[in-house]
Design a protein around this motif. Structure first.
Motif, PDB file in Angstrom:
ATOM      1  N   SER A 158       1.253  -1.828   0.549  1.00  0.00           N
ATOM      2  CA  SER A 158       0.042   0.433   0.201  1.00  0.00           C
ATOM      3  C   SER A 158       1.363   0.882  -0.207  1.00  0.00           C
ATOM      4  N   ALA A 161       2.494   1.501  -3.150  1.00  0.00           N
ATOM      5  CA  ALA A 161       1.972   2.579  -4.370  1.00  0.00           C
ATOM      6  C   ALA A 161       1.295   3.312  -4.283  1.00  0.00           C
ATOM      7  N   PHE A 162       1.531   3.999  -2.819  1.00  0.00           N
ATOM      8  CA  PHE A 162       0.929   5.690  -2.964  1.00  0.00           C
ATOM      9  C   PHE A 162       1.572   6.367  -3.658  1.00  0.00           C
ATOM     10  N   LYS A 164       4.331   5.709  -5.949  1.00  0.00           N
ATOM     11  CA  LYS A 164       3.915   6.293  -6.920  1.00  0.00           C
ATOM     12  C   LYS A 164       2.876   6.860  -8.061  1.00  0.00           C
ATOM     13  N   THR A 165       1.705   7.017  -6.622  1.00  0.00           N
ATOM     14  CA  THR A 165       0.581   7.785  -7.450  1.00  0.00           C
ATOM     15  C   THR A 165       1.284   9.725  -7.397  1.00  0.00           C
ATOM     16  N   THR A 166       0.132  10.672  -8.306  1.00  0.00           N
ATOM     17  CA  THR A 166       0.201  12.037  -8.175  1.00  0.00           C
ATOM     18  C   THR A 166       0.726  12.845  -7.391  1.00  0.00           C
ATOM     19  N   SER A 167       0.427  12.314  -5.739  1.00  0.00           N
ATOM     20  CA  SER A 167       0.273  12.515  -4.858  1.00  0.00           C
ATOM     21  C   SER A 167       1.631  12.746  -4.039  1.00  0.00           C
ATOM     22  N   LYS A 169       4.073  11.829  -5.737  1.00  0.00           N
ATOM     23  CA  LYS A 169       5.142  11.980  -5.979  1.00  0.00           C
ATOM     24  C   LYS A 169       5.390  13.075  -5.860  1.00  0.00           C
TER      25      LYS A 169
END
Length: 217
Positions: A158, A161-162, A164-167, A169
Motif C-alpha cells: 500500500s 503504491a502511494f 507511485k501516485t501523483t500525491s 510524487k
C-alpha cells in the motif's frame, strides 16, 4: 526558509533523542541501532513519499515492544515497520496508531488476534489455532510470522503504491525540498548560535546604556 529548516532540525533531533532513549531503556532488545532506524526510515521515505520523521516515530513505538526484534533468524522489527506503514496508508491512519496496533499484536500474538479483528483483519481458524499453539510452546517468532504474513496479504504494498501516485510524487518532491532546507539550516546553525551568544552577552549592556541615555534627556 532557514527558520523552517531549523524547526525541522529541532523535530528530527527530538525524535532521534527518543530513539536513543528507548534503545537504552529496553537494553537494545530490538537488536537495532539508532543508525539502522534512521537508515531504514530514509529508505522507506524515498520509496513511499512518507516522511522519515513520521516513520521513525512509529519505529520508536515498536521499540517499546521487546519481543519484536531483528535477529539472525528473521528481520521481524523491519517487517513490522513496513507493515505498520502499509496499514497506515491503507486504513488512513497515522503511523503511530498503526505501529501501536502492530506492536501489540506481535508482542502478544493471542491477544493481538482480537485487536486486529477489530480493524477488519480476518484470520482463519487454522491460523488462530497455529498462533495459539506456537505461543503456548514459546515459539513467539513462529506466531509473529503468521500474523505478519496475513497483514502483508491484506495491506502489503500500500505504501509503495502511494509513492507511485501523483500525491506520492508530490510528497517525494516536498521531502527533497525539505532535505535541502534542513541541510542549509544545519550549515547556518553554528553562525546563528554565535549570534545568539553575542546577543545574550551584549544586549543587556546595550539596553542599560540606552536607559541611562533616555533618562538623561
Amino acid at each position: 526558509f532557514v527558520a523552517g529548516g531549523l524547526k525541522s532540525l529541532a523535530n528530527i533531533e527530538k525524535i532521534s533523542a527518543q530513539t536513543e532513549s528507548v534503545i537504552k531503556s529496553t537494553g537494545g532488545a530490538a537488536g537495532v541501532s539508532s543508525k539502522h532506524i534512521d537508515d531504514y526510515a530514509q529508505a522507506l521515505e524515498k520509496k513511499t513519499g512518507i516522511e522519515a520523521e513520521s516513520i521513525t516515530t512509529g519505529q520508536n513505538l515498536l521499540l517499546t515492544f521487546t519481543d519484536i526484534r531483528n535477529s539472525k533468524l528473521d528481520k521481524t522489527f523491519d517487517k513490522a515497520t513496513a507493515t505498520a506503514l502499509d496499514m497506515s496508508v491503507a486504513l488512513g491512519t497515522d503511523m503511530k496508531s498503526s505501529s501501536l496496533l502492530v506492536g501489540k499484536a506481535l508482542n502478544d500474538p493471542i491477544k493481538g488476534l482480537t485487536a486486529l479483528s477489530r480493524v477488519g483483519v480476518a484470520f482463519t481458524q487454522q491460523q488462530k489455532d497455529q498462533i495459539k499453539a506456537m505461543s503456548a510452546s514459546g515459539d513467539t517468532l513462529g506466531a509473529q510470522k503468521i500474523i505478519l504474513a496475513e497483514l502483508n496479504k491484506e495491506f502489503g504494498g500500500s505504501a509503495d503504491a502511494f509513492g507511485k501516485t501523483t500525491s506520492g510524487k508530490v510528497a517525494k518532491l516536498k521531502n527533497a525540498f525539505g532535505d535541502v532546507q534542513e541541510e542549509i539550516a544545519a550549515k547556518l546553525l553554528p553562525v546563528g548560535l554565535k549570534l545568539l551568544t553575542w546577543a545574550a552577552k551584549s544586549l543587556p549592556g546595550a539596553l542599560a546604556t540606552a536607559r541611562t541615555w533616555f533618562a538623561s534627556l
